[in-house]
Scaffold this motif. Structure first.
Motif, PDB file in Angstrom:
ATOM      1  N   ILE A 181       0.835  -1.206   0.000  1.00  0.00           N
ATOM      2  CA  ILE A 181       0.000   0.000   0.000  1.00  0.00           C
ATOM      3  C   ILE A 181       0.869   1.255   0.000  1.00  0.00           C
ATOM      4  O   ILE A 181       0.654   2.186  -0.794  1.00  0.00           O
ATOM      5  CB  ILE A 181      -0.953  -0.005   1.214  1.00  0.00           C
ATOM      6  N   GLU A 182       1.880   1.275   0.884  1.00  0.00           N
ATOM      7  CA  GLU A 182       2.730   2.465   0.975  1.00  0.00           C
ATOM      8  C   GLU A 182       3.599   2.635  -0.263  1.00  0.00           C
ATOM      9  O   GLU A 182       4.001   3.755  -0.596  1.00  0.00           O
ATOM     10  CB  GLU A 182       3.591   2.379   2.236  1.00  0.00           C
ATOM     11  N   GLY A 183       3.880   1.541  -0.955  1.00  0.00           N
ATOM     12  CA  GLY A 183       4.636   1.629  -2.199  1.00  0.00           C
ATOM     13  C   GLY A 183       3.787   2.080  -3.374  1.00  0.00           C
ATOM     14  O   GLY A 183       4.314   2.462  -4.423  1.00  0.00           O
ATOM     15  N   THR A 184       2.470   2.028  -3.205  1.00  0.00           N
ATOM     16  CA  THR A 184       1.544   2.397  -4.292  1.00  0.00           C
ATOM     17  C   THR A 184       0.993   3.805  -4.117  1.00  0.00           C
ATOM     18  O   THR A 184       0.828   4.535  -5.098  1.00  0.00           O
ATOM     19  CB  THR A 184       0.358   1.402  -4.346  1.00  0.00           C
ATOM     20  N   PHE A 185       0.718   4.186  -2.866  1.00  0.00           N
ATOM     21  CA  PHE A 185       0.062   5.470  -2.598  1.00  0.00           C
ATOM     22  C   PHE A 185       0.846   6.311  -1.608  1.00  0.00           C
ATOM     23  O   PHE A 185       1.599   5.787  -0.783  1.00  0.00           O
ATOM     24  CB  PHE A 185      -1.340   5.248  -2.000  1.00  0.00           C
ATOM     25  N   ASN A 186       0.603   7.610  -1.666  1.00  0.00           N
ATOM     26  CA  ASN A 186       0.998   8.507  -0.590  1.00  0.00           C
ATOM     27  C   ASN A 186      -0.186   8.625   0.371  1.00  0.00           C
ATOM     28  O   ASN A 186      -1.335   8.412  -0.015  1.00  0.00           O
ATOM     29  CB  ASN A 186       1.346   9.897  -1.144  1.00  0.00           C
ATOM     30  N   TYR A 187       0.078   8.954   1.619  1.00  0.00           N
ATOM     31  CA  TYR A 187      -0.996   9.215   2.558  1.00  0.00           C
ATOM     32  C   TYR A 187      -1.594  10.587   2.267  1.00  0.00           C
ATOM     33  O   TYR A 187      -0.886  11.468   1.775  1.00  0.00           O
ATOM     34  CB  TYR A 187      -0.467   9.158   3.998  1.00  0.00           C
ATOM     35  N   PRO A 188      -2.887  10.766   2.562  1.00  0.00           N
ATOM     36  CA  PRO A 188      -3.832   9.802   3.138  1.00  0.00           C
ATOM     37  C   PRO A 188      -4.395   8.858   2.079  1.00  0.00           C
ATOM     38  O   PRO A 188      -4.292   9.131   0.878  1.00  0.00           O
ATOM     39  CB  PRO A 188      -4.940  10.697   3.701  1.00  0.00           C
ATOM     40  N   VAL A 189      -5.002   7.755   2.550  1.00  0.00           N
ATOM     41  CA  VAL A 189      -5.695   6.814   1.673  1.00  0.00           C
ATOM     42  C   VAL A 189      -7.058   6.500   2.296  1.00  0.00           C
ATOM     43  O   VAL A 189      -7.259   6.680   3.492  1.00  0.00           O
ATOM     44  CB  VAL A 189      -4.908   5.501   1.475  1.00  0.00           C
ATOM     45  N   LEU A 196     -19.948  -3.682   0.673  1.00  0.00           N
ATOM     46  CA  LEU A 196     -20.773  -3.019   1.665  1.00  0.00           C
ATOM     47  C   LEU A 196     -21.144  -1.661   1.108  1.00  0.00           C
ATOM     48  O   LEU A 196     -20.509  -1.161   0.175  1.00  0.00           O
ATOM     49  CB  LEU A 196     -20.026  -2.861   2.997  1.00  0.00           C
ATOM     50  N   GLY A 197     -22.187  -1.045   1.648  1.00  0.00           N
ATOM     51  CA  GLY A 197     -22.623   0.256   1.166  1.00  0.00           C
ATOM     52  C   GLY A 197     -22.738   1.253   2.288  1.00  0.00           C
ATOM     53  O   GLY A 197     -22.394   0.982   3.445  1.00  0.00           O
ATOM     54  N   SER A 198     -23.226   2.455   1.930  1.00  0.00           N
ATOM     55  CA  SER A 198     -23.549   3.515   2.899  1.00  0.00           C
ATOM     56  C   SER A 198     -22.382   3.898   3.803  1.00  0.00           C
ATOM     57  O   SER A 198     -22.570   4.248   4.963  1.00  0.00           O
ATOM     58  CB  SER A 198     -24.753   3.105   3.756  1.00  0.00           C
ATOM     59  N   SER A 199     -21.174   3.812   3.288  1.00  0.00           N
ATOM     60  CA  SER A 199     -19.971   4.250   4.010  1.00  0.00           C
ATOM     61  C   SER A 199     -19.701   3.467   5.286  1.00  0.00           C
ATOM     62  O   SER A 199     -18.964   3.922   6.155  1.00  0.00           O
ATOM     63  CB  SER A 199     -20.049   5.760   4.330  1.00  0.00           C
ATOM     64  N   VAL A 200     -20.289   2.289   5.424  1.00  0.00           N
ATOM     65  CA  VAL A 200     -20.025   1.444   6.595  1.00  0.00           C
ATOM     66  C   VAL A 200     -18.622   0.856   6.469  1.00  0.00           C
ATOM     67  O   VAL A 200     -18.238   0.346   5.427  1.00  0.00           O
ATOM     68  CB  VAL A 200     -21.066   0.314   6.698  1.00  0.00           C
ATOM     69  N   GLY A 201     -17.857   0.939   7.556  1.00  0.00           N
ATOM     70  CA  GLY A 201     -16.526   0.340   7.576  1.00  0.00           C
ATOM     71  C   GLY A 201     -15.468   1.109   6.823  1.00  0.00           C
ATOM     72  O   GLY A 201     -14.350   0.629   6.650  1.00  0.00           O
ATOM     73  N   ILE A 202     -15.777   2.327   6.386  1.00  0.00           N
ATOM     74  CA  ILE A 202     -14.817   3.127   5.611  1.00  0.00           C
ATOM     75  C   ILE A 202     -14.024   4.037   6.546  1.00  0.00           C
ATOM     76  O   ILE A 202     -14.573   4.636   7.468  1.00  0.00           O
ATOM     77  CB  ILE A 202     -15.529   3.967   4.542  1.00  0.00           C
ATOM     78  N   SER A 203     -12.715   4.129   6.290  1.00  0.00           N
ATOM     79  CA  SER A 203     -11.841   4.981   7.094  1.00  0.00           C
ATOM     80  C   SER A 203     -10.888   5.752   6.193  1.00  0.00           C
ATOM     81  O   SER A 203     -10.529   5.295   5.105  1.00  0.00           O
ATOM     82  CB  SER A 203     -11.015   4.149   8.081  1.00  0.00           C
ATOM     83  N   LYS A 204     -10.481   6.902   6.681  1.00  0.00           N
ATOM     84  CA  LYS A 204      -9.434   7.686   6.012  1.00  0.00           C
ATOM     85  C   LYS A 204      -8.181   7.570   6.867  1.00  0.00           C
ATOM     86  O   LYS A 204      -8.187   7.928   8.042  1.00  0.00           O
ATOM     87  CB  LYS A 204      -9.871   9.140   5.885  1.00  0.00           C
ATOM     88  N   ALA A 205      -7.119   7.032   6.282  1.00  0.00           N
ATOM     89  CA  ALA A 205      -5.875   6.791   7.029  1.00  0.00           C
ATOM     90  C   ALA A 205      -4.808   7.799   6.598  1.00  0.00           C
ATOM     91  O   ALA A 205      -4.495   7.918   5.413  1.00  0.00           O
ATOM     92  CB  ALA A 205      -5.393   5.373   6.786  1.00  0.00           C
ATOM     93  N   LYS A 206      -4.228   8.489   7.602  1.00  0.00           N
ATOM     94  CA  LYS A 206      -3.236   9.530   7.303  1.00  0.00           C
ATOM     95  C   LYS A 206      -1.809   9.084   7.576  1.00  0.00           C
ATOM     96  O   LYS A 206      -0.860   9.800   7.245  1.00  0.00           O
ATOM     97  CB  LYS A 206      -3.546  10.778   8.130  1.00  0.00           C
ATOM     98  N   VAL A 226     -10.771  -2.731  -0.249  1.00  0.00           N
ATOM     99  CA  VAL A 226     -10.332  -1.792  -1.286  1.00  0.00           C
ATOM    100  C   VAL A 226      -9.559  -0.663  -0.617  1.00  0.00           C
ATOM    101  O   VAL A 226     -10.023  -0.075   0.365  1.00  0.00           O
ATOM    102  CB  VAL A 226     -11.538  -1.206  -2.048  1.00  0.00           C
ATOM    103  N   VAL A 227      -8.385  -0.374  -1.160  1.00  0.00           N
ATOM    104  CA  VAL A 227      -7.598   0.782  -0.712  1.00  0.00           C
ATOM    105  C   VAL A 227      -7.492   1.728  -1.899  1.00  0.00           C
ATOM    106  O   VAL A 227      -7.097   1.334  -2.995  1.00  0.00           O
ATOM    107  CB  VAL A 227      -6.194   0.382  -0.228  1.00  0.00           C
ATOM    108  N   GLU A 228      -7.876   2.988  -1.679  1.00  0.00           N
ATOM    109  CA  GLU A 228      -7.919   3.975  -2.761  1.00  0.00           C
ATOM    110  C   GLU A 228      -7.049   5.179  -2.440  1.00  0.00           C
ATOM    111  O   GLU A 228      -6.899   5.559  -1.273  1.00  0.00           O
ATOM    112  CB  GLU A 228      -9.346   4.499  -2.964  1.00  0.00           C
ATOM    113  N   GLU A 229      -6.526   5.786  -3.501  1.00  0.00           N
ATOM    114  CA  GLU A 229      -5.810   7.046  -3.311  1.00  0.00           C
ATOM    115  C   GLU A 229      -6.780   8.139  -2.872  1.00  0.00           C
ATOM    116  O   GLU A 229      -7.978   8.096  -3.188  1.00  0.00           O
ATOM    117  CB  GLU A 229      -5.130   7.462  -4.612  1.00  0.00           C
TER     118      GLU A 229
END
Length: 365
Positions: A181-189, A196-206, A226-229
């Motif tokens: 993950i760290e080799g693919t993206f810069n923080y935050p992710v 799942l829907g409705s933003s359940v279980g979603i976090s923003k990691a800095k 799923v990890v997204e930029e």
């Protein structure tokens, strides 16, 4: 004119159970009782099915689940029952005090797994009854963010960069996953469960510590993560309505009260602001609407869906975020609000969805 029997199904086993109750209550209050005979059927958190002979308030606050009207054999209990066994082609039926009543349309107001993911759609297909919303394929694809992203990618639709992490692999070798993950993206992710829907279980990691917590939170809900930029962007939503020739509403902009538009803000706090139509140029609004219809058709949606976008701050690029095939229908939900501003009031929207379900069924048969 004979009333159309509409079975409204709500509740369910997903983490979005309470949202479903709120959506169903709104629909039950607004549906045209002169035109439709409504059969409210609740699915409890443990999967029990019940015909709800109760008030709409009791459905909304969840107290219906305490009632002892489980769907048992009529010989054992005189309360209303339901049979989900198909009797003959197109004759789904309700049993009420030993009386058989045909179900003309099912309106599954279910959000998340076991409701919006193609499972109940497959059951209703077996019953051979018209139902509101997307079919099995579109429901399953839209719910699985990982697979949906792969299809969007294959069609060349712009979206945020992402990677998929398997929960088992993460717990087997956390260091490798973190390094990937760290080799693919810069923080935050952003980290989210795939299904799942409705933003359940979603976090923003800095940072790395927050990333570990976010991965473990998402892993509670699904075996794929799923990890997204992070995209510095405006959040834009667009409602789509129709079958073969869908139409798109005026888009809305969500202005979150927190760092992102989370589950509580969507359905309970209501502290985020929204602007309808979104303050975009006419050209941008046209592009959003066109892209929403393109995505809708790409995954073979029918009935309704809400397509969410990012509009990148620096470039004004429009990026597809996700598709919701059974978006929230609460009093503060964006799907009906966008249509209201676009000229279709809430009660008319419900009517159109039921008619689209019947139209699609006739078309398919």
């Amino acid at each position: 004119m004979e009333k159309i029997n509409v079975m409204v199904v709500f509740g369910g086993k997903s983490g979005e159970h309470e949202v479903s109750l709120m959506s169903a209550a709104s629909i039950l209050r607004a549906i045209d009782k002169e035109k439709y005979n409504v059969i409210p059927v609740g699915i409890t958190k443990n999967g029990g099915w019940r015909i709800c002979d109760c008030t709409i308030d009791e459905i909304e606050n969840g107290s219906w689940e305490n009632e002892q009207n489980q769907l048992l054999d009529t010989k054992l209990n005189s309360k209303p029952k339901i049979s989900l066994l198909p009797s003959e082609k197109g004759k789904g039926f309700q049993i009420e005090n030993s009386q058989v009543k045909k179900i003309d349309v099912v309106f599954p107001v279910l959000h998340g797994p076991f409701g919006e993911d193609g499972t109940i759609q497959g059951l209703i297909e077996m019953l051979d009854v018209p139902y509101v919303g997307a079919g099995v394929l579109a429901s399953a694809l839209a719910m699985d963010k990982g697979m949906a992203k792969k299809i969007l990618e294959a069609e060349g639709l712009p979206q945020a960069k992402y990677i998929l992490i398997n929960r088992k692999n993460y717990f087997k070798d956390k260091i490798d996953c973190i390094n990937l993950i760290e080799g693919t993206f810069n923080y935050p992710v952003f980290v989210k469960p795939a299904n799942l829907g409705s933003s359940v279980g979603i976090s923003k990691a800095k940072n790395q510590e927050e990333l570990k917590l976010a991965l473990e939170e998402a892993a509670k809900y699904d075996r794929r993560i799923v990890v997204e930029e992070f995209i510095n962007a405006r959040e834009i939503e667009c409602s789509v309505l129709g079958n073969e020739d869908p139409i798109a509403s005026l888009p809305a902009e969500i202005i979150p009260s927190k760092e992102f538009y989370d589950y509580r803000d969507k359905y309970f706090d209501g502290t985020s602001q929204y602007v309808i139509p979104a303050e975009l140029s006419e050209e941008m609004i046209s592009k959003v609407r066109e892209m929403a219809i393109r995505v809708y058709k790409l995954i073979d949606c029918s009935g309704l869906a809400r397509v969410d976008f990012f509009v990148e701050g620096e470039t004004n690029r429009i990026l597809v975020n996700e598709v919701n095939t059974m978006p929230g229908f609460t009093k503060i939900s964006m799907y009906p609000k966008m249509w209201e501003v676009s000229g279709i009031p809430y009660d008319q929207l419900i009517d159109k969805l039921i008619q689209l379900a019947i139209e699609r069924y006739k078309d398919r048969n």
